[in-house]
Design a protein around this motif. Structure first.
Motif, mmCIF file in Angstrom:
data_model
loop_
_atom_site.group_PDB
_atom_site.id
_atom_site.type_symbol
_atom_site.label_atom_id
_atom_site.label_comp_id
_atom_site.label_asym_id
_atom_site.label_seq_id
_atom_site.Cartn_x
_atom_site.Cartn_y
_atom_site.Cartn_z
ATOM 1 N N SER A 403 -59.567 -72.396 -16.002
ATOM 2 C CA SER A 403 -58.933 -71.972 -17.032
ATOM 3 C C SER A 403 -59.005 -72.587 -18.189
ATOM 4 C CB SER A 403 -57.541 -71.934 -16.791
ATOM 5 O OG SER A 403 -56.553 -71.698 -17.531
ATOM 6 N N ALA A 406 -62.799 -71.640 -19.823
ATOM 7 C CA ALA A 406 -62.723 -70.322 -20.058
ATOM 8 C C ALA A 406 -61.940 -70.140 -21.624
ATOM 9 C CB ALA A 406 -62.355 -69.355 -19.278
ATOM 10 N N ASP A 407 -60.717 -70.779 -21.655
ATOM 11 C CA ASP A 407 -60.122 -70.694 -22.692
ATOM 12 C C ASP A 407 -60.647 -71.201 -23.960
ATOM 13 O OD1 ASP A 407 -57.490 -69.846 -23.497
ATOM 14 O OD2 ASP A 407 -56.751 -71.731 -23.986
ATOM 15 N N ASP A 471 -58.475 -67.688 -11.414
ATOM 16 C CA ASP A 471 -59.451 -68.713 -11.731
ATOM 17 C C ASP A 471 -61.160 -67.859 -11.728
ATOM 18 O OD1 ASP A 471 -58.021 -70.636 -12.119
ATOM 19 O OD2 ASP A 471 -58.265 -71.553 -10.006
ATOM 20 N N CYS A 474 -61.459 -66.208 -14.870
ATOM 21 C CA CYS A 474 -61.883 -67.383 -16.027
ATOM 22 C C CYS A 474 -63.293 -67.543 -15.932
ATOM 23 C CB CYS A 474 -60.905 -68.511 -15.902
ATOM 24 S SG CYS A 474 -59.246 -68.319 -16.263
ATOM 25 N N GLN A 477 -65.359 -64.995 -17.358
ATOM 26 C CA GLN A 477 -65.286 -64.751 -18.882
ATOM 27 C C GLN A 477 -66.308 -65.808 -19.391
ATOM 28 O OE1 GLN A 477 -63.603 -62.315 -19.957
ATOM 29 N NE2 GLN A 477 -61.950 -63.033 -21.152
ATOM 30 N N HIS A 545 -54.200 -62.224 -15.667
ATOM 31 C CA HIS A 545 -55.163 -61.620 -16.202
ATOM 32 C C HIS A 545 -55.047 -59.988 -15.952
ATOM 33 C CE1 HIS A 545 -56.209 -61.967 -12.191
ATOM 34 N NE2 HIS A 545 -57.250 -61.177 -12.025
ATOM 35 N N CYS A 663 -52.083 -65.514 -20.645
ATOM 36 C CA CYS A 663 -53.365 -65.537 -19.709
ATOM 37 C C CYS A 663 -54.501 -66.498 -20.549
ATOM 38 C CB CYS A 663 -54.027 -64.210 -19.686
ATOM 39 S SG CYS A 663 -55.683 -64.318 -18.713
ATOM 40 N N GLY A 665 -57.743 -68.011 -21.264
ATOM 41 C CA GLY A 665 -59.061 -67.408 -20.922
ATOM 42 C C GLY A 665 -59.278 -66.055 -21.513
#
Length: 756
Positions: A403, A406-407, A471, A474, A477, A545, A663, A665
């Motif tokens: 997470s 990805a974020d 996850d 993520c 992503q 998500h 969310c 990510g």
């Protein structure tokens, strides 16, 4: 003097408030300290520290090795302790303490304890002071890796200072000609390498009258002995009667020599406690002043800044600086010294939800260093952190380093090697390690083949399925943004696995066995079993998500909203389930009396914002404000459950801004209801975001209309880029909801499944 202080603050970038107050003056570090094993109001302690400091300091009311360091209802202190604890439930590591004693010398933690009254206590981030009933006054102010103490002893009695190295392996050594003690403490959990130690140096400004060491927890005193080594050893120093003694304390995870270097860098140039106090206040004002709130009551302002303070304690800096001024660290993963930045002490099951989305908004430089350190930890140990304390403790469930990575990637913070991160996430998803539940994945092969983790073969199976699914989104992503179609395909296959634990007959997420059969005798209020620290009521919403996909499973907006509404209206009852007893999270849900809503624990904390996805955003506005108002305060009873390393505080801070990252990510922050008429956010990129809420009041929580930089909008979300550009985000607030705003398909936040 007043003019000089004003100039110092202005040049340091720390604005003064009305009547000479500073941001740090609004922080009460006693917030959340009135906690017990059976029911917690934060499980915090009065932390004296720099932002994200390597070491914290606190008065200690509990016994050594007790996770409850400080409990507000207790009336005696047995030490002033260097601590690294981020949760009462995991305990402390590498902690030692100092305690002033008058009259007869007692070195053990029970004999040296002294009573105190909270009326004689001052607790701020940059300064702690208490006068004990025996008339000894202790004051302390922090540096990054140390603390400046002042002990004022009463006249007429002997004056001693006791150093407790704690059990688990400790050493102390005197250099009386230098008025100095050095040593180490090795107490730690199983997550650290064999050579782990916390090395400390203590230097005094007053000559010793006498000194000695002790063994066996203080039972055996060794007068005049310069060194002690054993499981639980310590030292004592006698000073002249009535002395005022200053002690500068520093430590290092690398060596005593590095601790001496840290001392020269941080403490040697400080001449008084007041200088240390001023520097620490400036550091906190610089961080707290990133968000200026206006128009709230004194208590609302104190609650905001007390929570904001706790949002900036973890993750902890675990790095030091060498003689050339370059960052170096002892790795709690491989036991070697490396160049660069390392952070520890965070559990992502809690903090991926609000703390890190807040950090990337307000502290992107630190956050960029932190996410890089996750990949460094993988290189050093073969695993991504999930619960670092300081190495792999791996509590709770999920692989939520994904997470954070990805974020950062989605929001343009590319401080790490994305290909290496993908390899690490794939390794996590296809292996099970031995450290704990979140070290790899329980039931990973079944999750890939069946599409869910089966129960009862694997406990907490529904929680694991839902969190693995998020996850995987993520990780997908990161792969998508990196152009890696191979990993994008692999992770993308699992992002709808939440559907496999949804039971349409009950409209809850449920456990099912390998044959696909649902667990018998289902009770949505029963805790444990296939759920983690909660029940079906709490985990039903963990589809971060793809909220639209969950809405579709439930038969549309009306059913979804009705279910959200019912969380607050059904009885607040519970069944203890596989826990076999009432755990504190159950008691806390019952205490707040909001139906099945259990804000004291993380799985449901995003739930109120899901109204934005189903066409009734005014209910998110209402409930976010109710929770802020009714469940938080700046007092020792300040939280509705565990504070959890900054997560529950961060929920308040970002919610008070009128935002929430449902969310991480994705690049979206969902809109709630701002808590203050005006907030000014000073961003690290030098832009300023002003959040104005005209007409805002406790009974005016609804957004009638909104504009960003003069352009009206009806969306129920804003992007990270929009926020980081700054400008003026203006709301017009009302006592009645605007039920026509934010209801179209285009107004709703992101879901993998689009709104048709």
């Amino acid at each position: 003097m007043k003019t000089a202080l004003l100039m110092l603050l202005l040049t340091a970038g720390c604005p003064l408030l009305a009547e000479g107050r500073e941001w740090v003056d609004y922080v009460n570090t006693l917030q959340g300290t009135n906690s017990r094993f059976e029911l917690t109001r934060g499980n915090t302690y009065p932390t004296t520290a720099m932002p994200w400091g390597m070491n914290f300091w606190t008065p200690q009311t509990g016994v050594n090795r007790d996770g409850w360091i400080y409990q507000y209802f207790k009336d005696s202190i047995r030490g002033f302790r260097q601590t690294h604890q981020c949760s009462s439930w995991t305990g402390d590591y590498a902690d030692f303490s100092l305690m002033p004693v008058t009259g007869k010398l007692a070195a053990d933690q029970f004999g040296r304890a002294a009573r105190f009254d909270h009326g004689n206590e001052e607790a701020r981030p940059h300064y702690y002071k208490v006068t004990l009933d025996n008339r000894i006054t202790t004051e302390m102010s922090p540096t990054e890796r140390g603390v400046y103490f002042r002990f004022t002893f009463p006249q007429g009695g002997d004056s001693y200072l006791v150093l407790d190295g704690n059990s688990g392996g400790s050493m102390v050594r005197f250099y009386p000609e230098e008025q100095k003690i050095v040593g180490y403490c090795k107490h730690a959990n199983r997550s650290v390498p064999p050579g782990f130690a916390n090395y400390f140096v203590v230097k005094f400004n007053t000559a010793f009258v006498a000194y000695g060491t002790w063994e066996h927890g203080g039972e055996r005193l060794l007068p005049g002995r310069r060194e002690a080594l054993g499981d639980h050893v310590g030292a004592y120093v006698q000073f002249p009667s009535g002395a005022t003694v200053e002690a500068k304390v520093i430590s290092s995870f690398i060596s005593i020599e590095q601790a001496e270097l840290n001392f020269r860098q941080e403490l040697a140039g400080l001449r008084t406690l007041e200088e240390a106090r001023r520097l620490a206040a400036d550091a906190w004002n610089g961080q707290l002043g990133k968000v200026e709130v206006e128009g709230g009551s004194e208590e609302e302002t104190a609650t905001f800044y007390s929570c904001f303070f706790r949002s900036m304690l973890f993750p902890r800096r675990f790095y030091e600086y060498n003689a050339d001024g370059d960052p170096v660290y002892y790795s709690p993963y491989d036991g070697k010294t490396h160049a660069g930045y390392m952070y520890t002490d965070n559990g992502f099951w809690d903090t991926f939800r609000a703390q890190f989305p807040l950090n990337i908004l307000l502290h992107p430089e630190m956050h960029g260093r932190y996410v890089k350190s996750l990949v460094d930890a993988y290189d050093q140990s073969g695993w991504l952190p999930s619960w670092s304390f300081p190495g792999h403790s791996c509590g709770m469930v999920g692989n939520h380093a994904a997470s954070l990575l990805a974020d950062a990637c989605v929001k343009g913070l590319r401080t790490f090697d994305a290909e290496r991160a993908l390899q690490a996430m794939y390794h996590e998803a296809t292996h099970k390690g031995t450290f704990g539940p979140s070290n790899g994945r329980d039931g990973w092969a079944d999750y890939f083949t069946l599409g869910y983790v089966p129960y009862p073969e694997f406990g907490e199976s529904v929680a694991k399925t839902l969190e693995f699914c998020y996850d995987d989104f993520c990780a997908m992503q990161v792969a998508r943004l990196s152009g890696n179609s191979y990993y994008e395909t692999i992770f993308g296959r699992q992002i709808y696995n939440y559907r496999n634990v949804y039971d349409p007959s009950t409209r809850f997420m449920r456990g099912r066995n390998r044959a696909g059969e649902w667990t018998a005798a289902f009770d949505p209020a029963e805790w444990g079993g296939p759920y983690t620290e909660g029940s079906a009521w709490h985990y039903h919403w963990s589809v971060f998500h793809d909220v639209q996909g969950l809405i579709d499973l439930m038969g549309g907006d009306a059913n979804f909203v009705a279910k959200l509404d019912s969380v607050f209206t059904v009885p607040n009852t519970y069944s203890v389930g596989t826990y076999g007893r009432v755990i504190h999270e159950m008691a806390e849900m019952e205490m707040i009396d909001m139906g099945q809503y259990a804000h004291g624990n993380q799985p449901i904390q995003h739930m109120v914002y899901l109204y934005n996805y189903a066409g009734e955003p005014w209910k998110a506005q209402k409930w976010s404000r109710v929770i802020m108002k009714d469940l938080y305060s700046s007092t020792p009873d300040g939280y509705p459950g565990d504070e959890d390393q900054g997560q529950t505080s961060s929920w308040y801070v970002i919610s008070a801004m009128g935002l929430y990252s449902v969310c991480p990510g994705t690049d979206q922050y969902v809109i709630g209801s701002p808590a203050f008429p005006r907030m000014t956010v000073h961003l690290e990129n030098k832009n300023t975001l002003v959040i104005e809420a005209s007409g805002n009041a406790p009974d005016h929580c609804y957004i009638r209309k909104a504009s960003l930089n003069g352009r009206p909008f009806t969306r129920t979300w804003l992007t990270y880029e929009e926020l980081m550009r700054g400008g003026i985000l203006r709301y017009e607030m009302s006592a009645v909801p605007n039920k026509n705003r934010g209801v179209s398909a285009n107004d709703r936040p992101f879901s993998v499944t689009p709104k048709m």
